[in-house]
Design a protein around this motif. Structure first.
Motif, PDB file in Angstrom:
ATOM      1  N   TYR A 166      19.473   7.545  33.126  1.00  0.00           N
ATOM      2  CA  TYR A 166      19.231   7.547  31.685  1.00  0.00           C
ATOM      3  C   TYR A 166      20.002   6.456  30.950  1.00  0.00           C
ATOM      4  N   LEU A 180      18.282   2.968  28.893  1.00  0.00           N
ATOM      5  CA  LEU A 180      18.660   2.333  27.629  1.00  0.00           C
ATOM      6  C   LEU A 180      19.008   0.869  27.833  1.00  0.00           C
ATOM      7  N   VAL A 205      13.855  16.519  29.702  1.00  0.00           N
ATOM      8  CA  VAL A 205      14.853  15.490  29.396  1.00  0.00           C
ATOM      9  C   VAL A 205      14.206  14.113  29.280  1.00  0.00           C
ATOM     10  N   ALA A 206      13.343  13.769  30.246  1.00  0.00           N
ATOM     11  CA  ALA A 206      12.785  12.420  30.302  1.00  0.00           C
ATOM     12  C   ALA A 206      11.781  12.162  29.190  1.00  0.00           C
ATOM     13  N   CYS A 210      13.338  11.346  25.821  1.00  0.00           N
ATOM     14  CA  CYS A 210      13.952  10.016  25.868  1.00  0.00           C
ATOM     15  C   CYS A 210      12.900   8.922  25.748  1.00  0.00           C
ATOM     16  N   LEU A 239      12.544   6.244  22.646  1.00  0.00           N
ATOM     17  CA  LEU A 239      12.537   4.805  22.875  1.00  0.00           C
ATOM     18  C   LEU A 239      11.218   4.191  22.422  1.00  0.00           C
TER      19      LEU A 239
END
Length: 543
Positions: free
Chosen positions: A319, A323, A390-391, A394, A398
């Motif tokens: 993770y 980023l 979770v993914a 994210c 983004l």
């Protein structure tokens, strides 16, 4: 030297036994051998070319070549240390902890392990490559060639000694799991940034900075008085008659070897005296946490996966890297707003690599799950649910940031293209997760233990490199329908609507995910015994 020769023979016996263990290992060993031969031949070809050029070169050209060699050796040494920290480490069957019960004196054990690394496959490859340094100075005289030979040996020996000393210090000083996890994340992110450095330089990010030959020469002159780059400067000192510099650098390299050996001895002695004495403070759990909110088997197993993820730096590192990838692509393509979408797309693509080996990350904890009679479908669904929880947020976050910075919020065709890109990113995430459900039940390869994320099992580097690449390729190929529709929407000139790739990408991802869960469930149910045997064999490599 009998102890050292025994350890060296043991090193090669373990390597050969690992290669013979399976056809995959044999294929990987052959590919690695061909790559090593190619690297050695390329090094000697470059050295012979420079050797023909050097006698007729002027003093300025020779200084520039010396600066390049120093910078190359310093960068290679730092790269070897970082790569060993993140991937290789000392988690092999020849780690010092495995020899504690044999009563071998520390000095003999240290020398034996050092020579085993020096005469190992990687050490021999580096030694052959650096011996090409003699070909550069062969035409300048016998004395220069002899000094170049000594410099080549010192370069490889110091590189190995520094990497082993750093690893010994890390293993001794970094005690707590939280500190090890933080250091692992930091090292991995540094390696990622270094890998992206050529792209950053090509993007023009350094425009306006004073980076010229003189500044590089100044940096090389400083590094030439450090163990990182002193070795390759010895032949030039001999040719120029700088005897005091030659002696000083030679002494510095020898002192470095002695200091690294002392560090290894101290760390080995410390580990023997304090073996089993390290304890970490633990707090009593309060309640069941996420497990207390579980309503069925899938919920409980998804909660277990999330708890593992929070404590596992091997998977958690994906993770922060996600980023880093997005930021780097934003810097590289800052003049082309729509190309910013490459960051989320590449991030979603590589985010599924740990999920493709999820059972190996669970390790022998999977025994409890299988003993409880959990079905393959429940296992696959729980992993999908925990990962997407979770993914997916994210990736959506983004994607929203990229949507804003690309300027597509103003509307028009750019907005439609950006939404297509966002849908393709989500589709690639879903399809990659579907492929991972099949790979994780079918192709399992060993991973470092959670307590020692810097280590890697002996002889398994090929599987750790090849199988993730195969998974990434399968995830990309299986998204071909989306790519074809997007291509047709661009070249047909309005016959196909520009928004059509959005539903196609989402449908493509969902279909692949559903098929991957179904196939992975069947494979998991049929291979439960084989999976446990494989994990049991890999667990012995992590200790």
């Amino acid at each position: 030297m009998s102890t050292a020769s025994t350890i060296i023979a043991m090193r090669w016996s373990i390597t050969w036994g690992t290669i013979k263990h399976s056809s995959w290992q044999m294929v990987g060993a052959i590919i690695s051998l061909l790559m090593a031969i190619a690297i050695c031949l390329a090094s000697w070809q470059v050295a012979l070319t420079l050797g023909d050029w050097l006698p007729s070169a002027g003093p300025g050209d020779r200084q520039r070549m010396g600066s390049i060699l120093v910078l190359f050796l310093a960068g290679l040494t730092l790269g070897v240390i970082l790569i060993q920290l993140a991937f290789l480490g000392q988690g092999s069957n020849l780690s010092p902890s495995r020899f504690v019960l044999y009563g071998i004196p520390d000095s003999q054990l240290q020398v034996g392990l050092y020579l085993a690394g020096l005469i190992g496959p990687a050490g021999l490859t580096g030694l052959v490559c650096f011996l090409a340094l003699t070909a550069i100075y062969a035409r300048t005289g016998v004395g220069a060639a002899i000094v170049a030979l000594i410099a080549a040996l010192l370069a490889v020996m110091v590189m190995l000694a520094l990497s082993r000393a750093v690893l010994d210090l890390v293993g001794t000083l970094v005690v707590s799991r939280r500190t090890r996890s933080g250091l692992y994340l930091l090292v991995t992110m540094v390696i990622m940034l270094l890998c992206m450095l050529p792209s950053l330089l090509d993007s023009g990010i350094t425009d306006g900075m004073a980076v010229d030959t003189d500044s590089l020469k100044s940096v090389a002159d400083i590094l030439a008085w450090t163990p990182l780059g002193a070795a390759v400067r010895l032949p030039e000192d001999f040719l120029s008659g700088s005897w005091w510099a030659l002696v000083g650098r030679l002494c510095m390299e020898l002192v470095t070897l002695a200091l690294c050996s002392m560090i290894g001895m101290l760390c080995l002695r410390h580990s023997r005296l304090h073996a089993g004495a390290r304890t970490e403070r633990s707090t009593a759990p309060k309640g069941l946490g996420m497990l207390g909110r579980s309503r069925n088997i899938v919920d409980a197993m998804a909660a277990r996966s999330l708890i593992y993820l929070r404590q596992d730096p091997r998977k958690l590192v994906s993770y922060p890297l996600l980023l880093v990838v997005v930021i780097l692509y934003a810097i590289i393509f800052r003049q082309m707003p729509m190309m910013l979408w490459l960051g989320p797309i590449v991030g979603a693509w590589v985010l599924e690599v740990p999920e493709g080996n999820a059972l190996a990350y669970d390790g022998l904890a999977l025994r409890m799950e299988i003993a409880a009679g959990v079905k393959g479908r429940e296992d696959r669904l729980s992993r999908v649910r925990s990962h997407l929880s979770v993914a997916l947020p994210c990736i959506l976050l983004l994607g929203l940031v990229t949507l804003v910075f690309s300027g597509a919020m103003k509307g028009g065709p750019d907005l439609v293209i950006s939404l297509d890109m966002l849908a393709a990113t989500i589709g690639l995430l879903l399809s990659g997760l579907g492929v991972a459900q099949v790979f994780s039940a079918l192709l399992i390869y060993p991973v470092p233990s959670m307590d020692q994320p810097f280590t890697s099992p002996q002889g398994r580097a090929v599987a750790q490199g090849f199988l993730p690449m195969l998974q990434l390729l399968a995830s990309l190929v299986i998204m071909l329908p989306t790519f074809l529709v997007a291509l047709l929407a661009m070249i047909t000139g309005g016959i196909l609507p520009s928004w059509l790739p959005m539903p196609v990408a989402l449908a493509n991802g969902l279909i692949v995910l559903a098929i991957g869960v179904a196939l992975g469930s069947r494979i998991f149910d049929r291979r439960q015994s084989a999976i446990l045997l494989t994990l049991d064999r890999y667990a012995s490599l992590q200790s």
